[in-house]
Design an enzyme around this catalytic site. Sequence first.
Site, PDB file in Angstrom:
ATOM      1  N   SER A 148       0.867  -1.181   0.000  1.00 22.32           N
ATOM      2  CA  SER A 148       0.000   0.000   0.000  1.00 22.32           C
ATOM      3  C   SER A 148       0.902   1.228   0.000  1.00 22.32           C
ATOM      4  O   SER A 148       2.097   1.124   0.302  1.00 22.32           O
ATOM      5  CB  SER A 148      -0.837  -0.037   1.282  1.00 22.32           C
ATOM      6  OG  SER A 148      -1.423   1.215   1.565  1.00 22.32           O
ATOM      7  N   TYR A 161      -1.891  -1.365  10.703  1.00 19.18           N
ATOM      8  CA  TYR A 161      -1.848  -1.497   9.244  1.00 19.18           C
ATOM      9  C   TYR A 161      -0.525  -0.961   8.692  1.00 19.18           C
ATOM     10  O   TYR A 161       0.140  -1.614   7.878  1.00 19.18           O
ATOM     11  CB  TYR A 161      -3.035  -0.725   8.661  1.00 19.18           C
ATOM     12  CG  TYR A 161      -3.271  -0.896   7.187  1.00 19.18           C
ATOM     13  CD1 TYR A 161      -4.082  -1.921   6.710  1.00 19.18           C
ATOM     14  CD2 TYR A 161      -2.707  -0.023   6.263  1.00 19.18           C
ATOM     15  CE1 TYR A 161      -4.322  -2.065   5.358  1.00 19.18           C
ATOM     16  CE2 TYR A 161      -2.941  -0.172   4.910  1.00 19.18           C
ATOM     17  CZ  TYR A 161      -3.751  -1.190   4.454  1.00 19.18           C
ATOM     18  OH  TYR A 161      -3.976  -1.341   3.105  1.00 19.18           O
TER      19      TYR A 161
HETATM   20  N1  NAD Z   1      -8.705  -0.931  -0.572  1.00 21.30           N
HETATM   21  C1  NAD Z   1      -7.675  -0.116  -0.534  1.00 21.30           C
HETATM   22  O1  NAD Z   1      -7.825   1.104  -0.615  1.00 21.30           O
HETATM   23  C2  NAD Z   1      -6.285  -0.645  -0.435  1.00 21.30           C
HETATM   24  C3  NAD Z   1      -5.230   0.240  -0.667  1.00 21.30           C
HETATM   25  C4  NAD Z   1      -3.930  -0.219  -0.581  1.00 21.30           C
HETATM   26  C5  NAD Z   1      -3.702  -1.549  -0.265  1.00 21.30           C
HETATM   27  N2  NAD Z   1      -4.754  -2.384  -0.036  1.00 21.30           N
HETATM   28  C6  NAD Z   1      -4.442  -3.763   0.318  1.00 21.30           C
HETATM   29  O2  NAD Z   1      -5.025  -4.631  -0.600  1.00 21.30           O
HETATM   30  C7  NAD Z   1      -5.308  -5.873   0.018  1.00 21.30           C
HETATM   31  C8  NAD Z   1      -6.731  -6.273  -0.284  1.00 21.30           C
HETATM   32  O3  NAD Z   1      -7.583  -5.278   0.222  1.00 21.30           O
HETATM   33  P1  NAD Z   1      -9.059  -5.027  -0.313  1.00 21.30           P
HETATM   34  O4  NAD Z   1      -9.246  -3.567  -0.324  1.00 21.30           O
HETATM   35  O5  NAD Z   1      -9.313  -5.817  -1.546  1.00 21.30           O
HETATM   36  O6  NAD Z   1      -9.869  -5.589   0.932  1.00 21.30           O
HETATM   37  P2  NAD Z   1     -11.188  -6.489   1.045  1.00 21.30           P
HETATM   38  O7  NAD Z   1     -11.661  -6.293   2.442  1.00 21.30           O
HETATM   39  O8  NAD Z   1     -12.096  -6.215  -0.081  1.00 21.30           O
HETATM   40  O9  NAD Z   1     -10.567  -7.929   0.870  1.00 21.30           O
HETATM   41  C9  NAD Z   1      -9.708  -8.494   1.806  1.00 21.30           C
HETATM   42  C10 NAD Z   1      -9.933  -9.981   1.803  1.00 21.30           C
HETATM   43  O10 NAD Z   1      -9.057 -10.558   2.788  1.00 21.30           O
HETATM   44  C11 NAD Z   1      -9.783 -11.564   3.441  1.00 21.30           C
HETATM   45  N3  NAD Z   1      -9.234 -11.834   4.762  1.00 21.30           N
HETATM   46  C12 NAD Z   1      -9.120 -10.960   5.793  1.00 21.30           C
HETATM   47  N4  NAD Z   1      -8.648 -11.593   6.875  1.00 21.30           N
HETATM   48  C13 NAD Z   1      -8.466 -12.896   6.515  1.00 21.30           C
HETATM   49  C14 NAD Z   1      -8.015 -14.056   7.200  1.00 21.30           C
HETATM   50  N5  NAD Z   1      -7.689 -14.037   8.502  1.00 21.30           N
HETATM   51  N6  NAD Z   1      -7.925 -15.210   6.514  1.00 21.30           N
HETATM   52  C15 NAD Z   1      -8.286 -15.270   5.220  1.00 21.30           C
HETATM   53  N7  NAD Z   1      -8.744 -14.218   4.529  1.00 21.30           N
HETATM   54  C16 NAD Z   1      -8.823 -13.047   5.171  1.00 21.30           C
HETATM   55  C17 NAD Z   1     -11.207 -11.034   3.542  1.00 21.30           C
HETATM   56  O11 NAD Z   1     -12.144 -12.066   3.767  1.00 21.30           O
HETATM   57  C18 NAD Z   1     -11.362 -10.345   2.203  1.00 21.30           C
HETATM   58  O12 NAD Z   1     -11.929 -11.202   1.221  1.00 21.30           O
HETATM   59  C19 NAD Z   1      -5.024  -5.673   1.512  1.00 21.30           C
HETATM   60  O13 NAD Z   1      -3.755  -6.203   1.844  1.00 21.30           O
HETATM   61  C20 NAD Z   1      -5.028  -4.188   1.659  1.00 21.30           C
HETATM   62  O14 NAD Z   1      -4.215  -3.765   2.719  1.00 21.30           O
HETATM   63  C21 NAD Z   1      -6.040  -1.952  -0.121  1.00 21.30           C
END
Ligand code: NAD
Length: 266
Positions: A148, A161
């Site tokens: 991120s 985070y």
């Molecule tokens: N959304 C954003 O703005 C953003 C920005 C930068 C980075 N990210 C990173 O991208 C990645 C995905 O994020 P997203 O926005 O798609 O989130 P999201 O919440 O849509 O998806 C995250 C997924 O991780 C799964 N998960 C969480 N804990 C878990 C566990 N203990 N075991 C198995 N699965 C688990 C959830 O069930 C979910 O399906 C993350 O690492 C997040 O930090 C997101």
Amino acid sequence: MTTPPAAPGPHAPSLDLGGRTALVTGAAGGIGRACALRLAVAGAKVRAVDRDATGLEALAESAAGLPGAVEPHVLDLTDLDAAELAAAGTDVLVNNAGLQLVRPLEEFPPDVFHTVLTVMLEAPFRLIRGALPHMYGQGWGRIVNVSSVHGLRASPYKSAYVAAKHGLEGLSKTAALEGASHGVTSNCVNPAYVRTPLVEKQLTDQARAHGLPEERVLAEVLLRDSAVKRLIEPEEVAEAVAYLCGPQASFVTGTSLVLDGGWTAH
Ligand SMILES: NC(=O)c1ccc[n+]([C@@H]2O[C@H](COP(=O)([O-])OP(=O)(O)OC[C@H]3O[C@@H](n4cnc5c(N)ncnc54)[C@H](O)[C@@H]3O)[C@@H](O)[C@H]2O)c1
């Protein structure tokens, strides 16, 4: 030690992962779902890992008819031994699963801090550990860590985070140094705010922590430092992940591909 593959020609074909196995964590939604579909479009057999069985089923339905395949694998990544086992035999590993809690440090629940570090840092370590013997054995592997902007910059109220993502950056670089002589690359992708449930869920928390009405959070908190004033789409992140898996990126390792609309240009 194996000989790394030769450099691709100047006009290498687009991504072909036919015959390859990819593991994507957090594949039930958001960025992970987009990555799983993108890698299946490239022909990979995708092991889709998440604790959300319903989301994985929906993903598998969406993947029907693609050149590759999606195999749902329901797993809670806090089970670290199971995570390491699940990674055995994969050619491509996308460490993506994550969770967020927005709270000032003095109110941050220690158990949530521990869970965030477990899922977002320790599980990637165990998944890499589980994947490397096969990757090293064949002299090829791709590790992509969904980090991120918060792997490179901090924001208030996101201690767990930010700590996890900064740690993931270090883990990714170490994997790059150790893997290079085995044909294994390791990189991060670093998006700013992506249009996913993770962001939608934090609007209320951000409003409370910053003392703002919820409708002002997007413009005044999330997009404040981005020169491009929009959320990035999950498919755009998946495209960057695909690039890092392709032959054109065989010299790209130990780095962070920043997709932040200019945030870190400040
Ligand atoms: N959304 C954003 O703005 C953003 C920005 C930068 C980075 N990210 C990173 O991208 C990645 C995905 O994020 P997203 O926005 O798609 O989130 P999201 O919440 O849509 O998806 C995250 C997924 O991780 C799964 N998960 C969480 N804990 C878990 C566990 N203990 N075991 C198995 N699965 C688990 C959830 O069930 C979910 O399906 C993350 O690492 C997040 O930090 C997101």
